[in-house]
Design a protein around this motif. Structure first.
Motif, PDB file in Angstrom:
ATOM      1  N   MET A  78      20.104  12.624  19.269  1.00 39.01           N
ATOM      2  CA  MET A  78      18.848  13.315  19.262  1.00 39.01           C
ATOM      3  C   MET A  78      17.863  12.456  18.942  1.00 39.01           C
ATOM      4  N   VAL A  79      16.852  12.301  19.870  1.00 35.59           N
ATOM      5  CA  VAL A  79      15.566  11.466  19.827  1.00 35.59           C
ATOM      6  C   VAL A  79      14.463  12.701  19.281  1.00 35.59           C
ATOM      7  N   ASN A  80      14.263  12.633  17.964  1.00 36.18           N
ATOM      8  CA  ASN A  80      13.300  13.561  17.281  1.00 36.18           C
ATOM      9  C   ASN A  80      12.064  12.852  16.956  1.00 36.18           C
ATOM     10  N   VAL A  81      11.027  13.447  17.823  1.00 36.48           N
ATOM     11  CA  VAL A  81       9.703  12.665  17.165  1.00 36.48           C
ATOM     12  C   VAL A  81       8.785  13.784  17.207  1.00 36.48           C
ATOM     13  N   GLY A  82       7.512  13.647  16.464  1.00 36.96           N
ATOM     14  CA  GLY A  82       6.600  14.544  16.061  1.00 36.96           C
ATOM     15  C   GLY A  82       5.403  14.070  15.378  1.00 36.96           C
ATOM     16  N   THR A  83       4.661  14.949  15.030  1.00 36.85           N
ATOM     17  CA  THR A  83       3.178  14.805  14.439  1.00 36.85           C
ATOM     18  C   THR A  83       2.678  16.048  13.332  1.00 36.85           C
ATOM     19  N   TRP A  84       2.405  15.670  12.351  1.00 35.58           N
ATOM     20  CA  TRP A  84       1.787  16.612  11.377  1.00 35.58           C
ATOM     21  C   TRP A  84       0.409  16.908  11.486  1.00 35.58           C
ATOM     22  N   GLY A  85      -0.224  17.634  10.495  1.00 41.57           N
ATOM     23  CA  GLY A  85      -1.575  17.951  10.678  1.00 41.57           C
ATOM     24  C   GLY A  85      -1.897  18.962  11.645  1.00 41.57           C
ATOM     25  N   ASP A  86      -3.002  18.916  12.319  1.00 45.62           N
ATOM     26  CA  ASP A  86      -3.310  20.129  13.172  1.00 45.62           C
ATOM     27  C   ASP A  86      -2.444  20.129  14.508  1.00 45.62           C
ATOM     28  N   ASN A  87      -2.188  21.164  14.880  1.00 43.19           N
ATOM     29  CA  ASN A  87      -1.296  21.151  16.226  1.00 43.19           C
ATOM     30  C   ASN A  87      -0.124  20.334  15.946  1.00 43.19           C
ATOM     31  N   HIS A  88       0.600  20.656  14.524  1.00 46.09           N
ATOM     32  CA  HIS A  88       1.904  19.789  14.312  1.00 46.09           C
ATOM     33  C   HIS A  88       3.177  20.236  14.939  1.00 46.09           C
ATOM     34  N   LYS A  89       3.909  19.420  15.455  1.00 43.89           N
ATOM     35  CA  LYS A  89       5.010  19.498  16.257  1.00 43.89           C
ATOM     36  C   LYS A  89       6.343  18.657  15.899  1.00 43.89           C
ATOM     37  N   GLN A  90       7.511  19.295  16.156  1.00 40.53           N
ATOM     38  CA  GLN A  90       8.649  18.475  16.186  1.00 40.53           C
ATOM     39  C   GLN A  90       9.347  18.616  17.685  1.00 40.53           C
ATOM     40  N   LEU A  91       9.621  17.503  18.426  1.00 43.29           N
ATOM     41  CA  LEU A  91      10.237  17.730  19.639  1.00 43.29           C
ATOM     42  C   LEU A  91      11.567  16.877  19.540  1.00 43.29           C
ATOM     43  N   HIS A  92      12.545  17.513  20.422  1.00 37.44           N
ATOM     44  CA  HIS A  92      13.897  16.982  20.430  1.00 37.44           C
ATOM     45  C   HIS A  92      14.538  16.720  21.868  1.00 37.44           C
ATOM     46  N   ARG A  93      14.882  15.626  21.976  1.00 38.84           N
ATOM     47  CA  ARG A  93      15.373  15.305  23.239  1.00 38.84           C
ATOM     48  C   ARG A  93      16.856  14.735  22.845  1.00 38.84           C
ATOM     49  N   PHE A  94      17.920  15.304  23.817  1.00 45.49           N
ATOM     50  CA  PHE A  94      19.283  15.186  23.368  1.00 45.49           C
ATOM     51  C   PHE A  94      19.915  14.254  24.674  1.00 45.49           C
ATOM     52  N   TYR A  95      20.922  13.615  24.161  1.00 49.04           N
ATOM     53  CA  TYR A  95      21.944  12.479  25.028  1.00 49.04           C
ATOM     54  C   TYR A  95      23.420  12.677  24.696  1.00 49.04           C
ATOM     55  N   PRO A  96      24.230  12.973  25.498  1.00 45.38           N
ATOM     56  CA  PRO A  96      25.751  12.524  25.235  1.00 45.38           C
ATOM     57  C   PRO A  96      25.895  11.068  24.999  1.00 45.38           C
ATOM     58  N   LEU A  97      26.701  10.788  24.176  1.00 44.98           N
ATOM     59  CA  LEU A  97      26.724   9.445  23.477  1.00 44.98           C
ATOM     60  C   LEU A  97      27.331   8.319  24.879  1.00 44.98           C
ATOM     61  N   ASN A  98      27.860   8.838  25.642  1.00 44.56           N
ATOM     62  CA  ASN A  98      28.352   7.977  26.679  1.00 44.56           C
ATOM     63  C   ASN A  98      27.214   7.463  27.545  1.00 44.56           C
TER      64      ASN A  98
END
Length: 373
Positions: A78-98
């Protein structure tokens, strides 16, 4: 041990039993400046791998209802990126390990879109109409950053080679860059930001193991000034983490690790060094309608350190992880990047403590959560 990086402790750790019941993640957080408005905004980037050998060809999301019925445990990057403060977000992108190239040491993780090494990271996460089992908000973040880890904290015995091999702890921690310089660009929802080494107040660490701790505590900052004079300190950082560690299946009482590097002076509070440098810790976290609060007091033979932190709930995330078991045990794991607080350092003189440093701090990374009752 300060200023001693360990590529062995920052490497890919999912071998042995951790291949089917384990996680490994690399966390990076920093502050960026909006190119148009010049306003600050804190961000984080995390590469999170779980149970890699269970399903190398296909992403399995543990919160998916069908997977729960079939008792399938999660497996993915899981590549998990995000931001805090106004309009805070956490965004997840998933990959199979192969579909992921991993170099063990020095760590390097590469997909078609996202990349991480000791000195660089880039990528893009674009989430539209996320399903509930993705545990993600909707949004888009793109980044391209150089990384220079300036001050490390090597937490010692608990992450020694033997205890890593034995998989003694349920959750391990290593701060390869408790103070880290980032430089580059980041884009969030069509706004462009610059990341500069002078104003990024950056941090990089990793965790790995077979389960999470409860309570879960993390506090760190590298932006300080003296309360009395307003002098900014250029070579100061602190890092506190832990909760209730579990070793060889036995849960210990509430304990924290604390590392304080103040203008080149090193103070360590490490419960694993109970013979060479015994310490005592008390900590508490509370909340009201607006804020989360932390209070940590740590003492050893020579020093006492007092830390107080607060962070606005409206600026924070309830960050989402599922455990290797497939359970989502933390559902109120408060996570922020713009806390404010104080740090006081006392030197022990006979039976009294004399105040040495009275510091104000901000841009604090902060985290607190407990398992659902």
């Amino acid at each position: 041990m300060f200023n001693r990086q360990s590529f062995a402790k920052n490497e890919y750790m999912l071998n042995g039993s951790f291949k089917k019941k384990g996680y490994d993640w690399w966390w990076h957080s920093f502050t960026a400046i909006n190119k148009k408005t010049k306003e600050e905004k804190p961000f984080y980037i995390e590469f999170f791998i779980i149970n890699p050998s269970l399903s190398p060809d296909k992403v399995i999301l543990g919160q998916n209802e069908e997977n729960k019925k079939r008792k399938l445990r999660p497996s993915y990057l899981m590549v998990n990126v995000g931001t805090w403060g106004d309009n805070h977000k956490q965004l997840h992108r998933f990959y199979p390990l192969n579909e992921v190239e991993i170099t063990k040491r020095p760590i390097e993780i590469k997909t078609n879109e996202c990349y991480l090494s000791e000195s660089e990271t880039y990528g893009e996460v674009d989430v539209k109409n996320p399903s509930k089992d993705m545990m993600s908000d909707e949004g888009k973040i793109k980044w391209n950053l150089k990384i220079k880890k300036d001050i490390a904290w090597n937490v010692g015995y608990g992450t020694s080679g033997l205890l890593r091999t034995l998989k003694a702890f349920e959750m391990y921690w290593h701060a390869q860059g408790m103070k880290t310089y980032f430089e580059g660009t980041i884009e969030f929802n069509d706004e462009e930001y610059e990341v500069n080494k002078e104003t990024c107040y950056g941090y990089a660490d990793k965790n790995w193991g077979s389960d999470f701790t409860s309570p879960w505590v993390w506090l760190s900052s590298c932006h300080f000034k003296r309360r009395e004079t307003g002098e900014e300190l250029q070579n100061t950082v602190f890092d506190v983490g832990g909760g209730a560690p579990k070793v060889f299946g036995i849960r210990l009482k509430r304990k924290l690790l604390g590392g304080y590097y103040i203008e080149g002076k090193c103070i360590e509070m490490n419960f694993s060094k109970f013979i060479s440098n015994p310490c005592k810790t008390t900590f508490n976290s509370t909340e009201d309608d607006e804020k989360i609060y932390w209070e940590v007091i740590q003492t050893n033979r020579k020093h006492k350190v007092e830390v107080t932190v607060e962070c606005l709930k409206k600026d924070m995330l309830n960050i989402n992880y599922e455990a290797p078991s497939g359970e989502k045990k933390h559902n109120r794991l408060w996570n922020g990047g713009n806390g404010v607080g104080t740090l006081k350092v006392y030197k022990k003189h006979h039976k009294e403590y004399i105040l040495e440093e009275d510091l104000l701090m901000d841009h604090i990374g902060c985290e607190y959560g407990e398992f659902d009752k």
